[in-house]
Design a protein around this motif. Structure first.
Motif, PDB file in Angstrom:
ATOM      1  N   PHE A  69      -1.804  -6.090   0.636  1.00  0.00           N
ATOM      2  CA  PHE A  69      -1.294  -5.406  -0.563  1.00  0.00           C
ATOM      3  C   PHE A  69      -2.307  -4.361  -1.057  1.00  0.00           C
ATOM      4  CE2 PHE A  69       1.781  -8.806  -0.630  1.00  0.00           C
ATOM      5  CZ  PHE A  69       2.907  -8.194  -1.152  1.00  0.00           C
ATOM      6  N   ILE A  70      -3.592  -4.710  -0.964  1.00  0.00           N
ATOM      7  CA  ILE A  70      -4.629  -3.748  -1.359  1.00  0.00           C
ATOM      8  C   ILE A  70      -4.555  -2.519  -0.441  1.00  0.00           C
ATOM      9  CG2 ILE A  70      -7.129  -3.364  -1.472  1.00  0.00           C
ATOM     10  CD1 ILE A  70      -7.379  -6.422  -2.096  1.00  0.00           C
ATOM     11  N   ALA A  71      -4.390  -2.791   0.861  1.00  0.00           N
ATOM     12  CA  ALA A  71      -4.320  -1.682   1.824  1.00  0.00           C
ATOM     13  C   ALA A  71      -3.047  -0.869   1.640  1.00  0.00           C
ATOM     14  CB  ALA A  71      -4.401  -2.230   3.245  1.00  0.00           C
ATOM     15  N   ALA A  72      -1.962  -1.542   1.237  1.00  0.00           N
ATOM     16  CA  ALA A  72      -0.702  -0.817   1.016  1.00  0.00           C
ATOM     17  C   ALA A  72      -0.889   0.231  -0.080  1.00  0.00           C
ATOM     18  CB  ALA A  72       0.403  -1.794   0.640  1.00  0.00           C
ATOM     19  N   ALA A  73      -1.747  -0.103  -1.040  1.00  0.00           N
ATOM     20  CA  ALA A  73      -2.023   0.853  -2.123  1.00  0.00           C
ATOM     21  C   ALA A  73      -2.640   2.136  -1.554  1.00  0.00           C
ATOM     22  CB  ALA A  73      -2.955   0.220  -3.156  1.00  0.00           C
ATOM     23  N   GLN A  74      -3.496   1.987  -0.555  1.00  0.00           N
ATOM     24  CA  GLN A  74      -4.106   3.174   0.057  1.00  0.00           C
ATOM     25  C   GLN A  74      -3.143   3.831   1.040  1.00  0.00           C
ATOM     26  OE1 GLN A  74      -6.369   5.673  -0.544  1.00  0.00           O
ATOM     27  NE2 GLN A  74      -7.664   3.897  -0.977  1.00  0.00           N
ATOM     28  N   LEU A  75      -2.397   2.989   1.736  1.00  0.00           N
ATOM     29  CA  LEU A  75      -1.445   3.499   2.730  1.00  0.00           C
ATOM     30  C   LEU A  75      -0.459   4.489   2.109  1.00  0.00           C
ATOM     31  CD1 LEU A  75       0.142   3.028   5.578  1.00  0.00           C
ATOM     32  CD2 LEU A  75       1.571   1.561   4.164  1.00  0.00           C
ATOM     33  N   MET A  76       0.058   4.152   0.923  1.00  0.00           N
ATOM     34  CA  MET A  76       1.107   4.973   0.315  1.00  0.00           C
ATOM     35  C   MET A  76       0.646   6.402   0.029  1.00  0.00           C
ATOM     36  SD  MET A  76       3.777   3.235   0.460  1.00  0.00           S
ATOM     37  CE  MET A  76       4.800   4.501  -0.252  1.00  0.00           C
ATOM     38  N   TRP A 260     -12.448  -3.175  -3.592  1.00  0.00           N
ATOM     39  CA  TRP A 260     -11.158  -2.933  -2.941  1.00  0.00           C
ATOM     40  C   TRP A 260     -11.078  -1.571  -2.242  1.00  0.00           C
ATOM     41  CZ3 TRP A 260      -6.600  -4.817  -6.529  1.00  0.00           C
ATOM     42  CH2 TRP A 260      -6.697  -6.199  -6.681  1.00  0.00           C
ATOM     43  N   MET A 261     -11.731  -0.580  -2.799  1.00  0.00           N
ATOM     44  CA  MET A 261     -11.553   0.769  -2.291  1.00  0.00           C
ATOM     45  C   MET A 261     -11.910   0.856  -0.796  1.00  0.00           C
ATOM     46  SD  MET A 261     -13.293   4.191  -2.343  1.00  0.00           S
ATOM     47  CE  MET A 261     -14.525   4.092  -3.583  1.00  0.00           C
ATOM     48  N   LEU A 262     -13.073   0.297  -0.480  1.00  0.00           N
ATOM     49  CA  LEU A 262     -13.543   0.352   0.903  1.00  0.00           C
ATOM     50  C   LEU A 262     -12.625  -0.441   1.831  1.00  0.00           C
ATOM     51  CD1 LEU A 262     -16.013   1.966   1.644  1.00  0.00           C
ATOM     52  CD2 LEU A 262     -17.289  -0.164   1.870  1.00  0.00           C
ATOM     53  N   TYR A 263     -12.220  -1.643   1.377  1.00  0.00           N
ATOM     54  CA  TYR A 263     -11.317  -2.466   2.187  1.00  0.00           C
ATOM     55  C   TYR A 263     -10.007  -1.735   2.455  1.00  0.00           C
ATOM     56  CZ  TYR A 263     -14.247  -6.617   1.531  1.00  0.00           C
ATOM     57  OH  TYR A 263     -15.278  -7.512   1.545  1.00  0.00           O
ATOM     58  N   SER A 264      -9.495  -1.073   1.420  1.00  0.00           N
ATOM     59  CA  SER A 264      -8.187  -0.425   1.564  1.00  0.00           C
ATOM     60  C   SER A 264      -8.241   0.663   2.641  1.00  0.00           C
ATOM     61  CB  SER A 264      -7.725   0.152   0.223  1.00  0.00           C
ATOM     62  OG  SER A 264      -8.568   1.202  -0.192  1.00  0.00           O
ATOM     63  N   ALA A 266     -10.539   0.780   5.088  1.00  0.00           N
ATOM     64  CA  ALA A 266     -10.901   0.145   6.360  1.00  0.00           C
ATOM     65  C   ALA A 266      -9.681  -0.452   7.043  1.00  0.00           C
ATOM     66  CB  ALA A 266     -11.955  -0.933   6.119  1.00  0.00           C
ATOM     67  N   ILE A 267      -8.840  -1.133   6.280  1.00  0.00           N
ATOM     68  CA  ILE A 267      -7.665  -1.790   6.882  1.00  0.00           C
ATOM     69  C   ILE A 267      -6.711  -0.742   7.460  1.00  0.00           C
ATOM     70  CG2 ILE A 267      -5.597  -3.148   6.343  1.00  0.00           C
ATOM     71  CD1 ILE A 267      -7.415  -4.693   4.338  1.00  0.00           C
ATOM     72  N   CYS A 268      -6.483   0.327   6.714  1.00  0.00           N
ATOM     73  CA  CYS A 268      -5.602   1.393   7.221  1.00  0.00           C
ATOM     74  C   CYS A 268      -6.175   1.979   8.512  1.00  0.00           C
ATOM     75  CB  CYS A 268      -5.440   2.498   6.174  1.00  0.00           C
ATOM     76  SG  CYS A 268      -4.441   1.998   4.773  1.00  0.00           S
ATOM     77  N   ALA A 269      -7.471   2.268   8.500  1.00  0.00           N
ATOM     78  CA  ALA A 269      -8.096   2.898   9.666  1.00  0.00           C
ATOM     79  C   ALA A 269      -8.068   1.958  10.870  1.00  0.00           C
ATOM     80  CB  ALA A 269      -9.529   3.301   9.333  1.00  0.00           C
ATOM     81  N   GLY A 284       0.463  -2.236  13.305  1.00  0.00           N
ATOM     82  CA  GLY A 284      -0.946  -1.882  13.148  1.00  0.00           C
ATOM     83  C   GLY A 284      -1.451  -2.214  11.755  1.00  0.00           C
ATOM     84  N   PHE A 285      -0.632  -1.897  10.758  1.00  0.00           N
ATOM     85  CA  PHE A 285      -1.006  -2.173   9.376  1.00  0.00           C
ATOM     86  C   PHE A 285      -1.182  -3.676   9.155  1.00  0.00           C
ATOM     87  CE2 PHE A 285       0.524  -3.043   5.000  1.00  0.00           C
ATOM     88  CZ  PHE A 285      -0.489  -2.416   4.308  1.00  0.00           C
ATOM     89  N   PHE A 286      -0.229  -4.439   9.670  1.00  0.00           N
ATOM     90  CA  PHE A 286      -0.270  -5.899   9.573  1.00  0.00           C
ATOM     91  C   PHE A 286      -1.544  -6.432  10.245  1.00  0.00           C
ATOM     92  CE2 PHE A 286       0.786 -10.096  11.253  1.00  0.00           C
ATOM     93  CZ  PHE A 286       1.407 -10.713  10.181  1.00  0.00           C
ATOM     94  N   CYS A 287      -1.813  -5.911  11.441  1.00  0.00           N
ATOM     95  CA  CYS A 287      -2.992  -6.384  12.193  1.00  0.00           C
ATOM     96  C   CYS A 287      -4.293  -5.982  11.502  1.00  0.00           C
ATOM     97  CB  CYS A 287      -2.980  -5.817  13.613  1.00  0.00           C
ATOM     98  SG  CYS A 287      -1.662  -6.459  14.626  1.00  0.00           S
ATOM     99  N   GLY A 288      -4.318  -4.786  10.914  1.00  0.00           N
ATOM    100  CA  GLY A 288      -5.530  -4.310  10.240  1.00  0.00           C
ATOM    101  C   GLY A 288      -6.001  -5.287   9.172  1.00  0.00           C
ATOM    102  N   ALA A 289      -5.044  -5.773   8.379  1.00  0.00           N
ATOM    103  CA  ALA A 289      -5.398  -6.730   7.315  1.00  0.00           C
ATOM    104  C   ALA A 289      -5.950  -8.012   7.911  1.00  0.00           C
ATOM    105  CB  ALA A 289      -4.167  -7.014   6.457  1.00  0.00           C
ATOM    106  N   TRP A 290      -5.335  -8.464   8.992  1.00  0.00           N
ATOM    107  CA  TRP A 290      -5.790  -9.709   9.624  1.00  0.00           C
ATOM    108  C   TRP A 290      -7.155  -9.545  10.280  1.00  0.00           C
ATOM    109  CZ3 TRP A 290      -4.372 -14.760   9.818  1.00  0.00           C
ATOM    110  CH2 TRP A 290      -3.197 -15.095   9.137  1.00  0.00           C
ATOM    111  N   ILE A 291      -7.386  -8.393  10.907  1.00  0.00           N
ATOM    112  CA  ILE A 291      -8.675  -8.199  11.604  1.00  0.00           C
ATOM    113  C   ILE A 291      -9.836  -8.303  10.621  1.00  0.00           C
ATOM    114  CG2 ILE A 291     -10.099  -6.454  12.774  1.00  0.00           C
ATOM    115  CD1 ILE A 291      -7.532  -5.539  14.203  1.00  0.00           C
ATOM    116  N   LEU A 292      -9.746  -7.572   9.519  1.00  0.00           N
ATOM    117  CA  LEU A 292     -10.852  -7.585   8.551  1.00  0.00           C
ATOM    118  C   LEU A 292     -11.063  -8.989   7.971  1.00  0.00           C
ATOM    119  CD1 LEU A 292     -12.724  -5.308   7.542  1.00  0.00           C
ATOM    120  CD2 LEU A 292     -11.447  -5.365   5.428  1.00  0.00           C
ATOM    121  N   THR A 293      -9.956  -9.657   7.666  1.00  0.00           N
ATOM    122  CA  THR A 293     -10.048 -11.013   7.103  1.00  0.00           C
ATOM    123  C   THR A 293     -10.674 -11.971   8.112  1.00  0.00           C
ATOM    124  OG1 THR A 293      -7.980 -10.518   5.973  1.00  0.00           O
ATOM    125  CG2 THR A 293      -8.715 -12.791   5.904  1.00  0.00           C
ATOM    126  N   MET A 294     -10.222 -11.866   9.374  1.00  0.00           N
ATOM    127  CA  MET A 294     -10.734 -12.777  10.405  1.00  0.00           C
ATOM    128  C   MET A 294     -12.228 -12.564  10.640  1.00  0.00           C
ATOM    129  SD  MET A 294      -7.596 -12.664  13.113  1.00  0.00           S
ATOM    130  CE  MET A 294      -8.450 -13.386  14.471  1.00  0.00           C
TER     131      MET A 294
END
Lengths: 335, 387
Positions: A69-76, A260-264, A266-269, A284-294
């Protein structure tokens, strides 16, 4: 035609020559993120006992969902070639307003949630309006507004935490079968984004503006409106992330959103979303969030040396994104 | 939009900004980042009829103050006292500020205070320098950066100011006259020993630390490790560190608990990390149906931690004497301004600690104020000497 990037379709292959399924997979922009997830999963599950435990997977699913959700904020805003440096500040302001409404005004959970998301939306409208009217870079506007939102947040709260309504933490802590309610929300959000960008005209307009704003304007798309729409959605996602985070942690403080800013970004990238706009890949977006968390979770699980933890984090992220470079080389060779 | 309309709009915007700034500014012309703690006592001849305990038996006249039968004589009618805290935080609001208010009531002086917008030495330097430019010359400062704060203190001394460092230690060599803070090593050591007692002197502990570049964190880590070393059946199974925010602490502690399913105890020796531990434990018991009790010891009296003690998932927290830091620092600054000097330059005055658990969570403040009064009574004998 959908503007969702599909490099395979754009490749000038000789007629009749079909690629194998594996090669077709590696032509997709999200494939490097999927491979990174598989590799990380293998490394962490071999090197630690608890990584694949049911409780850890439950925790991972909750954290990844909030990061999404944080990344979605940057994605939009990234899809139109913009950026939102105020993602965390809007999260902080939303958290504080939510706490104020619940603790000091005795509001119920439902009206509080609705008003908090609306406040997020208003922040986005202000950002979008200022970007349109002042004709300045989103970097400058959102940086300035991040100070404004943060200042209001700290000014209201004075750094004090808020008591949340009873039962508000159920959403963030609820288990649904083997996973969490937050994970289900994440899946719904990704599917909604996929439908929005692939099947709705407004979504395709957004991608068109991100691809080439001038061409989009010449073709009749109202670029200013798209800009305000994306900024509004961006800040609404930040507000939703704030609600979910408070629900999960059971606490509401003005420091929420500070990282949050950096995470948002990073996940998109990491997820293969170009920050200069024009593309969206749901997987890709879905995986980005999981990669950083993992990665963050796995490093703690592996009990790495605390003094070198940041270095490990950087190296693993670098390796994960390097897979994209490798994939691009392979895709080029396949052409 | 017509040109005239644009001009009118610009004028309205400018007026709004000016009026907004004027409304935010305080009447006495001090910074907008903090309010004066107690505006009722504007001169040192005011009556000290404060509601705070120590003030009840006190009176002041001119530059003479009488407290609990003890008379204090100061050379100046008014001291330009100023307090700085690096960023909004409830420890400052609920404890240090209370001490400042107690001092104002007892000594009839007014203390200006400023709270920084972010916990950085850069913001601290800019704010304090601006206050010094306004004429404040007696500062109590929490050093945002344990290495960088000394530079600011030195600069203030060169400008003729007096400085007390409070809240936490800074790196050697000390550039402030004195430091008023808890002994973080002793706190960590005692807190760990108490935690090990709850654990029955056996089991494993997760040690939760904050910024590894902070000298206070190093001392806290040493305190925990020294205490654990005294018990052969106790070990540290994991150390998590570099926690800068509550959310980061929450995530890392949750992960560490999952990685160590048989852990017996958890200790946090920093205030921010402790809030993270409180949130993580609250989440752990709410989401894990077969959760067994993990003994937990934390630091400071934040809302999250006190809620944890009340709910039973935190066994104790180490309460710092924020009241004493706010109160004693200002008394010392008045002495220093009158020409007294420290017996040992840069000495660390331990402001004490109190172990807070379910039994004394309503009454611990009295214990803290007793420690404060004890330190104040030793200023002329043990801390300062005539210059």
């Amino acid at each position: 035609m959908s503007k969702v990037t599909n490099e395979a379709r754009q490749t000038n292959r000789p007629a009749g020559k079909q690629l194998s399924p594996l090669k077709r997979f590696f032509m997709e922009p999200y494939s490097s993120a999927v491979v990174a997830i598989v590799l990380l999963l293998a490394v962490f599950s071999i090197s630690t006992d608890s990584f694949l435990s049911q409780y850890n997977l439950f925790n991972l699913s909750r954290t990844a969902s909030i990061y999404a959700f944080i990344a979605a904020a940057q994605l939009m805003v990234a899809v139109i070639g913009g950026m939102n440096l105020a993602v965390g500040a809007v999260g902080s302001l939303s958290t504080v307003l939510m706490g104020e409404m619940m603790q000091n005004y005795g509001w119920g959970t439902v009206p509080t949630v609705i008003v908090t998301i609306l406040v997020g939306g208003i922040c986005g409208v202000i950002n979008g309006f200022l970007i349109n009217k002042l004709k300045l870079q989103p970097f400058v506007i959102t940086l300035a507004m991040s100070f404004v939102y943060n200042g209001i947040s700290v000014g209201i709260s004075h750094g004090m935490p808020y008591e949340l309504n009873e039962g508000f933490d159920a959403l963030g802590r609820q288990q649904v079968g083997p996973t969490s309610m937050l994970f289900i929300l994440m899946v719904i959000m990704v599917v909604v984004l996929l439908i929005f960008f692939r099947y709705l005209r407004v979504g395709r307009d957004v991608l068109a503006v991100g691809g080439n704003a001038t061409a989009a304007a010449l073709s009749g798309i109202k670029v200013d409106r798209v800009n305000i729409l994306c900024n509004t959605a961006s800040c609404m996602f930040a507000a939703i992330a704030a609600l979910l985070w408070a629900s999960r942690s059971g606490s509401a403080t003005s420091t929420t959103g500070s990282d949050w800013m950096l995470y948002s970004f990073a996940i998109c990238a990491i997820g293969g979303i170009r920050l200069n706009g024009g593309n969206f890949t749901a997987i890709g977006f879905f995986c980005g969030a999981w990669i950083l968390t993992m990665i963050r979770n796995g490093l703690t699980m592996m009990n790495v040396d605390i003094y070198y933890e940041q270095a490990f984090l950087g190296v693993i992220i670098l390796l994960a994104v390097s897979l994209e470079s490798l994939r691009l080389k392979m895709a080029e060779q396949m052409k | 939009m017509k040109k005239n309309h644009k001009r009118i709009l610009a004028l309205v915007c400018a007026l709004t900004i000016v009026l907004g700034l004027a409304a935010c500014a305080k009447e006495d012309g001090t910074t907008a980042s903090g309010d004066t703690a107690n505006t009722e006592n504007t001169t040192n001849t005011a009556d000290t009829s404060s509601s705070d305990g120590a003030a009840e038996n006190s009176e002041s006249a001119g530059n003479t103050v009488t407290l609990d039968g003890v008379t204090w004589e100061f050379q100046q009618d008014e001291y330009k006292l100023c307090c700085y805290w690096p960023s909004p935080d409830e420890f400052f609001d609920n404890y240090v500020l209370k001490g400042i208010e107690g001092f104002e009531a007892d000594f009839g002086q007014e203390v200006e205070y400023a709270v920084g917008t972010e916990w950085t030495q850069n913001v601290e330097n800019q704010t304090v320098e601006a206050l010094a430019a306004q004429g404040y010359d007696c500062f109590m400062i929490f050093g945002a950066d344990t290495a960088g704060a000394n530079g600011l203190y030195e600069e203030l001394y060169n400008a003729g100011c007096q400085v007390i460092n409070y809240g936490g230690l800074v790196n050697d060599p000390q550039e402030s006259a004195l430091t008023l803070a808890s002994d973080v090593y002793v706190q960590a050591y005692e807190s760990t020993k108490k935690l090990i007692e709850y654990m029955g002197e056996e089991g494993t502990i997760i040690n939760v630390l904050e910024n590894l570049g902070d000298v206070n964190t190093v001392k806290r880590q040493q305190g925990v490790e020294d205490a654990v070393a005294e018990y052969p059946n106790v070990s540290i199974c994991q150390t998590v560190a570099d926690i800068k925010t509550v959310d980061e602490g929450y995530t890392k502690v949750s992960d560490a608990i999952t990685a160590n399913p048989d852990v017996t105890g958890i200790i946090a020796t920093g205030g921010t990390a402790s809030k993270g531990v409180a949130n993580a434990l609250s989440d752990y018991y709410a989401t894990k149906s077969d959760a067994t009790h993990i003994f937990a010891a934390t630091q400071d009296q934040s809302t999250e931690v006190m809620n944890g003690i009340a709910a039973g998932y935190i066994d104790h927290t180490i309460g710092q004497n924020g009241y004493g830091m706010g109160y004693i620092s200002n008394v010392l600054l008045m002495y220093l301004k009158d020409g007294w000097v420290p017996q040992n330059w840069g000495e660390h005055i331990d402001t004490g600690m109190v172990v807070i658990n379910k039994d004394n969570m309503e009454t611990y403040q009295e214990e803290i104020e007793a420690v404060t009064n004890e330190i104040v009574s030793t200023i002329e004998t043990d801390i300062l000497k005539q210059g």
